[in-house]
Design a protein around this motif. Structure first.
Motif, short mmCIF file in Angstrom:
data_model
loop_
_atom_site.label_atom_id
_atom_site.label_comp_id
_atom_site.label_asym_id
_atom_site.label_seq_id
_atom_site.Cartn_x
_atom_site.Cartn_y
_atom_site.Cartn_z
N THR A 61 0.81 -1.21 0.00
CA THR A 61 0.00 0.00 0.00
C THR A 61 0.85 1.26 0.00
N GLY A 111 -11.61 -0.01 -0.37
CA GLY A 111 -10.41 -0.80 -0.03
C GLY A 111 -10.83 -1.99 0.80
N ALA A 112 -9.90 -2.91 1.01
CA ALA A 112 -10.21 -4.06 1.86
C ALA A 112 -10.47 -3.60 3.29
N ALA A 113 -9.72 -2.60 3.75
CA ALA A 113 -9.93 -2.11 5.11
C ALA A 113 -11.34 -1.56 5.27
N TYR A 154 -4.26 -8.16 14.09
CA TYR A 154 -3.33 -7.61 13.11
C TYR A 154 -3.54 -6.12 12.94
N TYR A 156 -5.22 -4.39 11.07
CA TYR A 156 -6.52 -3.88 10.61
C TYR A 156 -7.61 -4.03 11.67
N PHE A 190 -8.50 -13.96 9.75
CA PHE A 190 -7.46 -13.35 8.92
C PHE A 190 -6.87 -14.45 8.06
N ASP A 217 -10.92 -11.90 6.00
CA ASP A 217 -10.10 -10.89 5.32
C ASP A 217 -9.06 -11.61 4.46
N ALA A 219 -7.52 -10.00 1.84
CA ALA A 219 -7.14 -8.81 1.04
C ALA A 219 -6.07 -9.07 -0.01
N ALA A 220 -5.00 -9.74 0.38
CA ALA A 220 -3.84 -9.86 -0.52
C ALA A 220 -3.73 -11.27 -1.10
N SER A 242 -8.61 -6.67 -1.44
CA SER A 242 -8.16 -5.36 -1.87
C SER A 242 -8.30 -5.29 -3.39
N LYS A 245 -4.43 -4.57 -5.18
CA LYS A 245 -3.28 -5.48 -5.08
C LYS A 245 -3.28 -6.41 -6.29
N THR A 253 -9.70 0.88 -4.02
CA THR A 253 -10.92 0.06 -4.14
C THR A 253 -10.73 -1.26 -3.41
C1 LIG Z 1 -3.64 -4.77 2.21
C2 LIG Z 1 -4.46 -5.40 3.27
C3 LIG Z 1 -5.60 -4.77 3.78
C4 LIG Z 1 -6.00 -3.40 3.35
O1 LIG Z 1 -6.33 -3.33 2.00
P1 LIG Z 1 -6.71 -1.92 1.36
O2 LIG Z 1 -7.31 -2.30 0.04
O3 LIG Z 1 -5.43 -1.16 1.23
O4 LIG Z 1 -7.66 -1.24 2.26
C5 LIG Z 1 -6.34 -5.42 4.73
N1 LIG Z 1 -6.01 -6.64 5.17
C6 LIG Z 1 -4.90 -7.29 4.72
C7 LIG Z 1 -4.58 -8.65 5.25
C8 LIG Z 1 -4.10 -6.69 3.75
O5 LIG Z 1 -3.03 -7.34 3.28
#
Ligand SMILES: *Cc1c(COP(=O)(O)O)cnc(C)c1O
Length: 420
Positions: A61, A111-113, A154, A156, A190, A217, A219-220, A242, A245, A253
């Protein structure tokens, strides 16, 4: 006067001209729509004095994550030119994404957050409109306990606490079973956690036994492409990715996928609705279209072909740096997050008198600037990437065509300097 100058002058003075009823130039009456001059993009990085770099890190990020494929950029540029009703676009995008990603509902988030926060808000407020306004401070009568494995805390966590929730930590399956109360509102997983004793399957099964929705979550955690539906199909009620990514959409987004009822509840907590927890997490038409286009792009890729390409880049760099005394290189694929080939380079620090951190700094300060993976030298490692004072990690997946050659030459140069 050439027409183009006339047009520019008109655009500059347009509002006053219309207000004053003045018609500038006989060839351009004010009520005629003016064809757009072809966009010649100003390089604002240059104008602002911000120097871009070659991304040999990955989708971090703080390093602005990924870059968008041409077709995604073109879709955004086209969408930016026309106004639409934002809720119509949100709804249509959600339905399209849900169909393509094999789930009941989908929401484009900022975003994922933001997805984590909206997932929590959805679970806390579903079927209760006043709760949307009341969270996170007026919590009377609201369930607010989120169960999490101790090892899944973590960076987040704040996204969940933002909604007024509090965590209930568990370690064993037995503790998990006993942690449910009448105040339990969600369970949090997670996906790329390195610790934790309770499996995804058990996590979902026990939550559902208690009638509590389960969030994941991830995200990545693409590629593989199929992860976009693996976790919803496994039974997770809500899953966040995310957008900026591995999917390579706009950086601001994310995707929230899952059960229709919960996605609808998440939407009610989101922008453009005012007086909601999500109003400050706006996604515009450009981001919504950009993410949909990125998902289309991503689904048209092939996991094996992507892996082969990344291995090719890694092999090219490995071959070049291994000519420096004591340097060894091997390909490493992190297990869950950033699950693509990375190049791990190690060397004898008696032969090359530079720490990996120093190598990283020289790469960063050289021309062109190059950013290595942040787990280099034992820095803040992403899940699964081992670091050490003589370990260099090259993330090859975000390199543009030809940049593998540049990274290889420059890395060889820096390591050779240290070997003198
Ligand atoms: C990158 C990440 C996020 C946040 O993602 P954004 O799209 O930047 O909000 C949340 N959780 C994990 C595990 C991530 O790797």
């Amino acid at each position: 006067m050439p027409r183009s100058i006339n047009r520019r002058k008109f655009l500059r003075n347009g509002s006053q001209a219309v207000a004053g009823g003045v018609c500038i130039g006989s060839v351009l009456p004010v009520n005629t729509s003016i064809p757009e001059a072809p966009a010649s993009a100003v390089d604002y990085y240059q104008k602002l004095g911000v120097t871009p770099f070659i991304n040999a890190a990955g989708t971090y990020t703080i390093l602005s994550a990924s870059t968008m494929p041409d077709q995604v950029q073109a879709a955004i540029s086209a969408a930016a030119q026309k106004p639409v009703h934002l809720m119509e676009l949100h709804k249509a995008a959600g339905e399209y994404l849900a169909k393509r990603l094999r789930c009941e509902g989908a929401l484009v988030t900022s975003g994922a957050a933001a997805g984590i926060k909206l997932a929590t808000a959805a679970c806390m407020t579903r079927g209760n409109k006043s709760a949307i306004i009341n969270i996170p401070t007026e919590m009377q009568g609201l369930k607010n306990e989120v169960i999490v494995q101790k090892a899944h805390h973590y960076d987040y966590d704040h996204a969940i606490r933002d909604c007024g929730a509090r965590f209930v930590d568990v370690e064993t399956l037995d503790e998990y079973e006993r942690a449910f109360t009448e105040r339990t509102v969600m369970t949090q997983f997670f996906n790329a956690a390195e610790g934790g004793r309770i499996s995804r399957e058990d996590w979902v099964r026990v939550a559902h036994k208690h009638g509590v929705p389960c969030f994941n979550d991830a995200a990545a955690d693409v590629p593989p492409i199929s992860n976009l539906w693996n976790y919803t199909e496994m039974g997770f009620d809500l899953v966040a990715f995310s957008g900026g990514k591995g999917i390579r959409g706009p950086q601001c987004t994310g995707l929230l996928l899952g059960k229709k009822e919960l996605i609808e509840a998440a939407q009610l907590n989101n922008s453009p609705y005012s007086n909601t927890i999500g109003r400050g997490m706006k996604v515009g038409k450009e981001e919504i279209v950009g993410l949909v286009a990125a998902v289309d792009w991503f689904l048209a890729q092939d996991d094996a072909a992507m892996e082969a390409e990344y291995r090719k880049r890694a092999a090219l760099i490995a071959e070049r740096v291994q000519s420096v005394p004591s340097v060894e290189a091997r390909v490493f694929i992190p297990p869950v997050a950033n699950h693509v080939p990375h190049l791990m380079i190690t060397y004898d620090m008696n032969r090359i008198k530079l720490s990996a951190i120093e190598v990283m700094q020289r790469m960063r300060e050289g021309t062109p600037r190059i950013e290595l993976n942040p787990s280099t030298g034992g820095g803040p490692a992403s899940a699964g990437l081992a670091g050490g004072s003589n370990v260099i990690v090259v993330g090859v997946w975000m390199l543009q065509p030809g940049e593998d050659q540049i990274v290889a030459s420059r890395l060889r140069e820096v390591l050779s300097e240290g070997a003198k």
